[in-house]
Design an enzyme around this catalytic site. Structure first.
Site, PDB file in Angstrom:
ATOM      1  N   CYS A 116       0.851  -1.195   0.000  1.00  0.00           N
ATOM      2  CA  CYS A 116       0.000   0.000   0.000  1.00  0.00           C
ATOM      3  C   CYS A 116       0.884   1.241   0.000  1.00  0.00           C
ATOM      4  CB  CYS A 116      -0.920  -0.020   1.216  1.00  0.00           C
ATOM      5  SG  CYS A 116      -2.110   1.329   1.259  1.00  0.00           S
ATOM      6  N   CYS A 117       1.857   1.306   0.936  1.00  0.00           N
ATOM      7  CA  CYS A 117       2.773   2.454   0.969  1.00  0.00           C
ATOM      8  C   CYS A 117       3.544   2.566  -0.343  1.00  0.00           C
ATOM      9  CB  CYS A 117       3.768   2.308   2.114  1.00  0.00           C
ATOM     10  SG  CYS A 117       3.175   2.885   3.697  1.00  0.00           S
ATOM     11  N   CYS A 198      -1.211   8.429   7.362  1.00  0.00           N
ATOM     12  CA  CYS A 198      -2.575   8.069   6.992  1.00  0.00           C
ATOM     13  C   CYS A 198      -3.372   7.662   8.237  1.00  0.00           C
ATOM     14  CB  CYS A 198      -2.560   6.923   6.000  1.00  0.00           C
ATOM     15  SG  CYS A 198      -1.722   7.312   4.456  1.00  0.00           S
ATOM     16  N   CYS A 201      -3.259   4.115   9.772  1.00  0.00           N
ATOM     17  CA  CYS A 201      -1.933   3.651  10.205  1.00  0.00           C
ATOM     18  C   CYS A 201      -1.275   4.600  11.196  1.00  0.00           C
ATOM     19  CB  CYS A 201      -1.022   3.475   8.997  1.00  0.00           C
ATOM     20  SG  CYS A 201      -1.683   2.343   7.768  1.00  0.00           S
ATOM     21  N   CYS A 224       7.695   4.327   5.623  1.00  0.00           N
ATOM     22  CA  CYS A 224       6.838   4.043   4.462  1.00  0.00           C
ATOM     23  C   CYS A 224       7.655   3.860   3.194  1.00  0.00           C
ATOM     24  CB  CYS A 224       5.836   5.175   4.264  1.00  0.00           C
ATOM     25  SG  CYS A 224       6.630   6.768   3.993  1.00  0.00           S
TER      26      CYS A 224
HETATM   27  S1  SF4 Z   1       0.475   4.678   5.679  1.00  0.00           S
HETATM   28 FE1  SF4 Z   1      -1.087   3.028   5.634  1.00  0.00          FE
HETATM   29  S2  SF4 Z   1      -2.787   3.790   4.341  1.00  0.00           S
HETATM   30 FE2  SF4 Z   1      -1.006   5.137   4.030  1.00  0.00          FE
HETATM   31  S3  SF4 Z   1      -0.032   4.370   2.190  1.00  0.00           S
HETATM   32 FE3  SF4 Z   1       1.002   3.362   3.951  1.00  0.00          FE
HETATM   33  S4  SF4 Z   1      -0.131   1.445   4.369  1.00  0.00           S
HETATM   34 FE4  SF4 Z   1      -1.385   2.720   2.949  1.00  0.00          FE
END
Ligand code: SF4
Length: 228
Positions: A116-117, A198, A201, A224
């Site tokens: 996701c990151c 985010c 998280c 991240c």
């Molecule tokens: S911090 Fe969490 S929601 Fe944001 S990009 Fe990374 S995994 Fe995805």
């Protein structure tokens, strides 16, 4: 466009020269480091903003009011962060570039935060840095154990020059600058969110805890990938 200092007509620095500069910058105020970056690399220079506060923005626009400020809108930010983006943009009349992400599976952050990151944050940063020679961030050494030896200037994995003008700043330095210059700050900081990412998280931290311990809390993850 891939980074090509000759095509961009910006100065080039060997790794040894960057290491020498890094040592020199340890003793310089952040504004002088920013001035060096602007003199060398503008307009092929941008800065990223997490919108925890606007300290680096306040410093940077005093050197170059037209500097490009990149905010990566992951689609998962707190409403307070998005409001801070608007407040800061209006306050400084920023040349702001908001990187937005195509709709993604809501559960990706839950089941696979690394991807996701990588897809949401790092992918958008790569896009924002295309055609740039250098970028700046507000990364500081005291933010987390893994950042304690962060350089002020270094070459990143893309071959770009990465500048961290406030790497040496303490939390008191930041708080003092915010108070002295009436710098906007994300209201979540007052609720214990000392490092804001985010919403799914990020958790608040207790006084005295590592500020970034609220990021991906309970998971085997502290970064991240933006600052690798
Ligand atoms: S911090 Fe969490 S929601 Fe944001 S990009 Fe990374 S995994 Fe995805």
């Amino acid at each position: 466009m891939a980074f090509d200092p000759v095509a961009l007509d910006v100065p080039t620095f060997s790794d040894d020269e960057l290491a020498d500069l890094n040592r020199e910058f340890e003793g310089l105020p952040a504004s002088k480091v920013i001035q060096w970056a602007v003199d060398c690399f503008a307009p092929y220079l941008c800065m990223t903003a997490s919108m925890t506060d606007a300290v680096l923005i306040d410093l940077a626009v005093k050197v170059d009011p037209a500097i490009e400020v990149v905010f990566i809108d992951t689609g998962y930010h707190f409403p307070e962060t998005l409001q801070t983006v608007e407040d800061v943009r209006r306050r400084y009349g920023l040349n702001m570039r908001i990187m937005t992400v195509a709709h993604h599976a809501e559960e990706l952050w839950e089941v696979d935060p690394e991807n996701c990151c990588s897809a949401v944050k790092v992918g958008q940063l790569d896009r924002a840095l295309a055609g740039k020679a250098a970028w700046m961030s507000g990364l500081r050494r005291v933010e987390a154990a893994g950042r304690e030896s962060a350089p002020i200037v270094v070459r990143d994995l893309r071959g770009l020059v990465k500048v961290n003008p406030i790497a040496t700043w303490t939390d008191d330095d930041v708080a003092g600058y915010i108070a002295d210059h009436d710098v906007p700050q994300n209201p979540l900081v007052q609720q214990g969110y000392l490092s804001i990412g985010c919403e799914p998280c990020t958790k608040p931290v207790k006084p005295g805890d590592d500020p970034r311990s609220g990021r991906w809390a309970g998971r085997d993850r502290t970064e991240c990938g933006l600052h690798v």
